[in-house]
Design a protein around this motif. Structure first.
Motif, PDB file in Angstrom:
ATOM      1  N   CYS A 119       0.852  -1.192   0.000  1.00 59.15           N
ATOM      2  CA  CYS A 119       0.000   0.000   0.000  1.00 59.15           C
ATOM      3  C   CYS A 119       0.893   1.249   0.000  1.00 59.15           C
ATOM      4  N   TYR A 165       0.209   4.295   0.378  1.00 59.82           N
ATOM      5  CA  TYR A 165      -0.095   5.265   1.443  1.00 59.82           C
ATOM      6  C   TYR A 165       0.542   4.834   2.760  1.00 59.82           C
ATOM      7  N   ARG A 166       0.576   3.534   3.004  1.00 55.53           N
ATOM      8  CA  ARG A 166       1.205   3.046   4.237  1.00 55.53           C
ATOM      9  C   ARG A 166       2.687   3.398   4.231  1.00 55.53           C
ATOM     10  N   PRO A 207      -3.907   5.063  -1.047  1.00 55.14           N
ATOM     11  CA  PRO A 207      -4.085   3.894  -0.181  1.00 55.14           C
ATOM     12  C   PRO A 207      -4.708   2.748  -0.964  1.00 55.14           C
ATOM     13  N   LEU A 208      -3.897   1.816  -1.388  1.00 53.92           N
ATOM     14  CA  LEU A 208      -4.384   0.718  -2.231  1.00 53.92           C
ATOM     15  C   LEU A 208      -4.436  -0.602  -1.484  1.00 53.92           C
ATOM     16  N   GLY A 209      -4.208  -0.581  -0.178  1.00 50.11           N
ATOM     17  CA  GLY A 209      -4.188  -1.829   0.602  1.00 50.11           C
ATOM     18  C   GLY A 209      -5.527  -2.533   0.541  1.00 50.11           C
ATOM     19  N   ALA A 255      -3.593  -6.872   4.212  1.00 47.48           N
ATOM     20  CA  ALA A 255      -2.696  -5.709   4.356  1.00 47.48           C
ATOM     21  C   ALA A 255      -3.323  -4.677   5.290  1.00 47.48           C
ATOM     22  N   CYS A 256      -4.635  -4.570   5.284  1.00 51.54           N
ATOM     23  CA  CYS A 256      -5.299  -3.555   6.106  1.00 51.54           C
ATOM     24  C   CYS A 256      -5.626  -4.064   7.510  1.00 51.54           C
ATOM     25  N   CYS A 299      -2.865  -2.833  10.018  1.00 49.14           N
ATOM     26  CA  CYS A 299      -2.108  -1.703   9.482  1.00 49.14           C
ATOM     27  C   CYS A 299      -2.046  -0.571  10.497  1.00 49.14           C
ATOM     28  N   ALA A 327      -1.335   2.386   9.880  1.00 43.36           N
ATOM     29  CA  ALA A 327      -1.753   3.670   9.293  1.00 43.36           C
ATOM     30  C   ALA A 327      -3.259   3.718   9.030  1.00 43.36           C
ATOM     31  N   ALA A 328      -3.980   2.692   9.515  1.00 43.63           N
ATOM     32  CA  ALA A 328      -5.422   2.625   9.206  1.00 43.63           C
ATOM     33  C   ALA A 328      -6.168   3.865   9.725  1.00 43.63           C
ATOM     34  N   CYS A 377      -5.445   6.754   6.974  1.00 40.01           N
ATOM     35  CA  CYS A 377      -6.049   6.681   5.642  1.00 40.01           C
ATOM     36  C   CYS A 377      -7.572   6.670   5.756  1.00 40.01           C
ATOM     37  N   LYS A 425      -9.806   4.411   5.907  1.00 42.41           N
ATOM     38  CA  LYS A 425     -10.492   3.568   4.935  1.00 42.41           C
ATOM     39  C   LYS A 425     -11.906   3.202   5.386  1.00 42.41           C
TER      40      LYS A 425
HETATM   41  S1  SF4 Z   1      -5.514   0.457   6.083  1.00 47.97           S
HETATM   42 FE1  SF4 Z   1      -5.211   2.137   4.621  1.00 47.97          FE
HETATM   43  S2  SF4 Z   1      -3.022   2.638   4.775  1.00 47.97           S
HETATM   44 FE2  SF4 Z   1      -3.294   0.621   5.713  1.00 47.97          FE
HETATM   45  S3  SF4 Z   1      -2.916  -0.839   4.091  1.00 47.97           S
HETATM   46 FE3  SF4 Z   1      -5.138  -0.481   4.106  1.00 47.97          FE
HETATM   47  S4  SF4 Z   1      -5.464   1.175   2.617  1.00 47.97           S
HETATM   48 FE4  SF4 Z   1      -3.271   1.161   3.109  1.00 47.97          FE
END
Ligand code: SF4
Length: 454
Positions: free
Chosen positions: A195, A197-198, A424-426, A430-431, A434, A436-437, A440, A442
């Motif tokens: 991702c 963005y991460r 942010p393509l996770g 991956a999410c 994460c 960084a959730a 982003c 999401k």
């Molecule tokens: S939660 Fe957001 S930043 Fe983290 S992997 Fe998923 S899309 Fe990317």
């Protein structure tokens, strides 16, 4: 001290006071006693403007206005919750307040509140789908009003509908060429591939999760400890031994010493230790089999950096490098990455070699490192699953994966350096974990087609 004018000098107190002689210490003791006897109470800064009180506390208190919410039949005038395990008769026999008395007290308090000239009563019409009625205690009031030709006035409409413009939250796409790191690790590159963005949040902005303090050892502690134990075992083992039992005992002794050195509590670490007691003979058995083929430990925990072929260098720590000398034929090198994950999950990982970034990255590091004679020897790389039995999971044709990774990484970093966005393509796993959730957001995106970001 009765120091008011005229009092101190007149009358018997004055006469006595004039004769009194104080020692300084006695005087101080008296002052101390007097001051200790009272408590300082500061005057209230502001008179309270809003008082929230139960009905029973409103008796005989003046209020400028009263708002009485909850006037439905389940709250106002409902059977009082007194009694606990005692019946009404038992409470009466014990001279305890009965339900009837509690109800009468509530009626009395309500009658007092109803005398306030500025009064608002409110109740809900339903609760969790169940209809609610106005309290029976208020019915006599309503009947009286109706007999007088009126009714209680409806509450003025104070809710004003407003139309707000929609502000849907959507994915962001930052671009930060100035923040491109000068070095990239395997984990960072994995983050970029999983991702962008991460990668932006954790590697370019340098944000990180606050660690929760926990004295229980977790998997990371176990992994660090095991890496340290195996490194110490191999760096202090000058030549291969033909005594497996001696190796096992030495491995266990190093394990104990490292556990102590890392401050791991013996009781809290018991489960991991029991696992290690089973692992040690299995590891020694695997090691001896490798040594019988001619493989030798060369170095471990090796911090390497190499040019990345783009705007950032590669860096990483190789768990272990083994070497196989083959007489006339060129020697072979083997990059080993210790893992405490199951062999099955590691097999899945290398099934698609181009998706297994870690070993390809380590191979690229190895080939690019100045100290290695790249291309002069065969290279293999794999995960060593530290379970019983110990399994070697090899990444097939790792040199090809390394070449593909180097090209892809250089291209990706060049695009980022030129200002490419980091959306942010996770997806999926991956999410799930994460860090960084929360950035982003999401979870809060409205229906936006993500494909448009790619
Ligand atoms: S939660 Fe957001 S930043 Fe983290 S992997 Fe998923 S899309 Fe990317």
């Amino acid at each position: 001290m009765r120091l008011q004018e005229g009092v101190a000098t007149a009358g018997p107190y004055g006469r006595q006071a004039r004769q009194l002689e104080w020692e300084r210490a006695d005087h101080l003791a008296w002052v101390d006693e007097v001051l200790e006897a009272v408590s300082f109470r500061p005057a209230p800064a502001e008179p309270a403007e809003v008082v929230i009180a139960p009905l029973s506390r409103c008796l005989l208190r003046p209020f400028a206005a009263v708002v009485l919410p909850g006037c439905d039949h389940t709250h106002l005038g409902a059977p009082a919750a007194v009694g606990g395990c005692l019946s009404e008769a038992e409470r009466r026999d014990l001279a305890l307040p009965t339900r009837e008395q509690a109800w009468q007290r509530e009626r009395l308090a309500l009658r007092h509140v109803l005398t306030h000239p500025r009064l608002s009563l409110s109740w809900r019409r339903s609760h969790q789908g169940e209809p609610l009625q106005v309290s029976p205690l208020l019915e006599p009031l309503r009947l009286a009003l109706r007999r007088a030709g009126g009714d209680w006035p409806a509450a003025p409409q104070v809710l004003v509908p407003q139309t707000l413009p929609a502000c849907p939250v959507g994915p962001t796409q930052p671009s930060a060429p100035a923040l491109l790191p000068s070095q990239v690790s395997a984990t960072a590159y994995e983050a970029l591939r999983a991702c962008p963005y991460r990668f932006f949040a954790l590697r370019m902005l340098g944000l990180e999760e606050v660690e929760v303090l926990d004295d229980e050892p977790d998997r990371r502690d176990q992994g660090n400890w095991l890496h340290a134990v195996l490194h110490a075992f191999h760096t202090t083992r000058a030549v291969p031994s033909d005594d497996p039992q001696a190796d096992v005992e030495r491995l266990l002794a190093i394990g104990r010493a490292q556990r102590q050195a890392q401050g791991l509590d013996e009781a809290a670490f018991l489960a991991e230790w029991l696992q290690f007691e089973r692992l040690a003979p299995a590891y020694v058995e695997w090691l001896h089999a490798q040594e019988a083929q001619g493989w030798r430990f060369e170095r471990g925990e090796w911090a390497v950096s190499a040019p990345g072929g783009g705007p950032a260098d590669l860096r990483g720590v190789l768990d272990r490098v083994d070497r196989l000398s083959q007489g006339e034929r060129p020697p072979r090198a083997r990059l080993i990455d210790y893992k405490i994950s199951s062999a099955e999950s590691l097999r899945t990982r290398v099934r698609q070699p181009l998706e297994d970034t870690q070993l390809a990255f380590y191979a690229a590091l190895w080939e690019g490192a100045a100290e290695t004679a790249a291309g002069a020897e065969g290279l293999e790389a794999g995960y060593l699953a530290l379970e019983v039995p110990v399994r070697w999971i090899e990444h097939p044709q790792v040199a090809d994966s390394a070449a593909a990774l180097r090209a892809g990484l250089a291209e990706d970093l060049a695009r980022l350096a030129a200002g490419a966005p980091l959306p942010p393509l996770g997806e999926g796993p991956a999410c799930t974990h994460c860090a960084a959730a929360g950035l982003c957001r999401k979870e809060h995106w409205t229906a936006v087609r993500q494909e448009g970001l790619a």
